[in-house]
Structures are given as C-alpha cells and as structure tokens.
Write a protein that holds these residues in place. Structure first.
Motif, mmCIF file in Angstrom:
data_model
loop_
_atom_site.group_PDB
_atom_site.id
_atom_site.type_symbol
_atom_site.label_atom_id
_atom_site.label_comp_id
_atom_site.label_asym_id
_atom_site.label_seq_id
_atom_site.Cartn_x
_atom_site.Cartn_y
_atom_site.Cartn_z
ATOM 1 N N ALA A 13 0.840 -1.205 0.000
ATOM 2 C CA ALA A 13 0.000 0.000 0.000
ATOM 3 C C ALA A 13 0.873 1.253 0.000
ATOM 4 O O ALA A 13 0.560 2.237 -0.682
ATOM 5 N N CYS A 14 1.966 1.221 0.738
ATOM 6 C CA CYS A 14 2.904 2.344 0.772
ATOM 7 C C CYS A 14 3.517 2.576 -0.611
ATOM 8 O O CYS A 14 3.581 3.713 -1.094
ATOM 9 N N ILE A 15 3.920 1.503 -1.264
ATOM 10 C CA ILE A 15 4.511 1.620 -2.595
ATOM 11 C C ILE A 15 3.486 2.130 -3.603
ATOM 12 O O ILE A 15 3.790 2.980 -4.444
ATOM 13 N N ALA A 16 2.250 1.629 -3.517
ATOM 14 C CA ALA A 16 1.198 2.058 -4.451
ATOM 15 C C ALA A 16 0.921 3.555 -4.326
ATOM 16 O O ALA A 16 0.788 4.259 -5.335
ATOM 17 N N MET A 17 0.849 4.064 -3.103
ATOM 18 C CA MET A 17 0.566 5.487 -2.929
ATOM 19 C C MET A 17 1.776 6.350 -3.293
ATOM 20 O O MET A 17 1.612 7.480 -3.748
ATOM 21 N N ALA A 18 2.977 5.837 -3.117
ATOM 22 C CA ALA A 18 4.166 6.584 -3.537
ATOM 23 C C ALA A 18 4.222 6.688 -5.061
ATOM 24 O O ALA A 18 4.575 7.739 -5.608
ATOM 25 N N ILE A 19 3.855 5.616 -5.757
ATOM 26 C CA ILE A 19 3.797 5.664 -7.221
ATOM 27 C C ILE A 19 2.692 6.608 -7.674
ATOM 28 O O ILE A 19 2.856 7.373 -8.627
ATOM 29 N N PHE A 20 1.552 6.572 -6.981
ATOM 30 C CA PHE A 20 0.431 7.459 -7.311
ATOM 31 C C PHE A 20 0.842 8.925 -7.234
ATOM 32 O O PHE A 20 0.418 9.738 -8.050
ATOM 33 N N ALA A 21 1.677 9.261 -6.272
ATOM 34 C CA ALA A 21 2.080 10.658 -6.076
ATOM 35 C C ALA A 21 2.958 11.177 -7.201
ATOM 36 O O ALA A 21 3.068 12.394 -7.384
ATOM 37 N N GLY A 22 3.558 10.294 -7.984
ATOM 38 C CA GLY A 22 4.481 10.751 -9.023
ATOM 39 C C GLY A 22 4.013 10.566 -10.444
ATOM 40 O O GLY A 22 4.754 10.906 -11.371
ATOM 41 N N GLN A 23 2.834 10.059 -10.666
ATOM 42 C CA GLN A 23 2.368 9.758 -12.019
ATOM 43 C C GLN A 23 1.255 10.698 -12.459
ATOM 44 O O GLN A 23 0.548 11.270 -11.630
ATOM 45 N N ASP A 24 1.074 10.830 -13.777
ATOM 46 C CA ASP A 24 -0.061 11.568 -14.319
ATOM 47 C C ASP A 24 -1.308 10.707 -14.207
ATOM 48 O O ASP A 24 -1.265 9.491 -14.422
#
Length: 157
Positions: A13-24
């Motif tokens: 979940a931490c990795i998913a939200m970190a990726i979400f913060a950097g993508q369009d």
C-alpha cells in the motif's frame, strides 16, 4: 515483524501510494476545428495544459498521497502496538476514501468545464488508490486477527 502478512500488505500500500504521487492521472484532449489538439494533464500536484503552463495548482492530491504512504510505512514498524497500528490503518483507509472522493470531484470539475468532444485518457496511476484501499483492508483484517489470537492465548494461560 516481517513474518506477518499485514506487513506485506502495508508495504505494498505504501509503494502504491508513492507511485500514485508521481504519475499523471488523467489526460483530457480537445480537438479544435483547425486540426490542432489541446491537452490538459491532471497530476497529483497540478493541472498542466499542452504548453506546459500550470492551469490550476492541485497539491492536495499529492500531499494526501504522500501522507498515506507515510502512514503505511509508520504502521509497519508499530507491530508491537497493535491497537495503534489498527487505528493508523483505519485513519489511512479514511484518508484514501477522501482522496478518491476529492479526485472524482476534481476530474468531474475539469471535464464539465471542457467543451463537447473531449477525449478522456485515464492513466494507470488512477487505479492505485483503489488498490491501496484493498491492501489496507487486508492489512486491517490481519491486525485484527493477530489481536484475536493474542486474546485467545491470554485466556488459555
């Protein structure tokens, strides 16, 4: 700590939200009558048009995504304090639900302000809050299961 399945769910979940913060997240394309197309991109931090100028600052999505990732990573290391870990996971679930509602509002506002004939391109990262929500729910179930096991073990002593 790493033997428990909820640690894996919290890490994912931490990795998913970190990726979400950097993508369009979204790309809205408007085709004009002279053949030129104009695109507006929604990212967690801002809304940008084709020329690269910022249409609207949207830092709230990115800040909430980073906060959610931090809550998940802090929850991983609170394995000895299961009640606090459970509360932080519930707080994180509510935070992501609010993020999804706000994201829907922003996308609807952008789409409704566009003229007819707008093509909507949805990015992969738009699904990551839902994935994170499911992972946090699985982690919460694991935390509650551990609490129940410890209560049963204490009763047997």
């Amino acid at each position: 700590m790493w033997q428990r399945i909820q640690t894996l769910w919290l890490l994912l979940a931490c990795i998913a939200m970190a990726i979400f913060a950097g993508q369009d997240l979204l790309v809205l394309s408007v085709s004009s009558s002279n053949g030129l197309s104009e695109a507006i991109t929604l990212s967690p931090w801002r809304v940008v048009d084709l020329s690269g100028s910022v249409v609207r600052e949207g830092w709230a999505l990115g800040a909430v995504a980073i906060l959610s990732a931090l809550l998940s990573s802090v929850s991983i290391f609170l394995y000895k304090h299961r009640s606090l870990q459970r509360r932080l996971t519930i707080l994180n679930l509510l935070l992501i639900i609010n993020l999804m509602l706000y994201l829907g509002f922003v996308a609807w506002d952008l789409h409704s302000s566009m003229p007819q004939g707008v093509e909507l391109g949805i990015g992969f990262a738009l699904s990551l809050p839902l994935v994170s929500l499911i992972l946090l729910y699985l982690a919460l179930r694991g935390i509650i299961h551990d609490e129940v096991l410890l209560r049963m073990a204490d009763r047997l002593r």
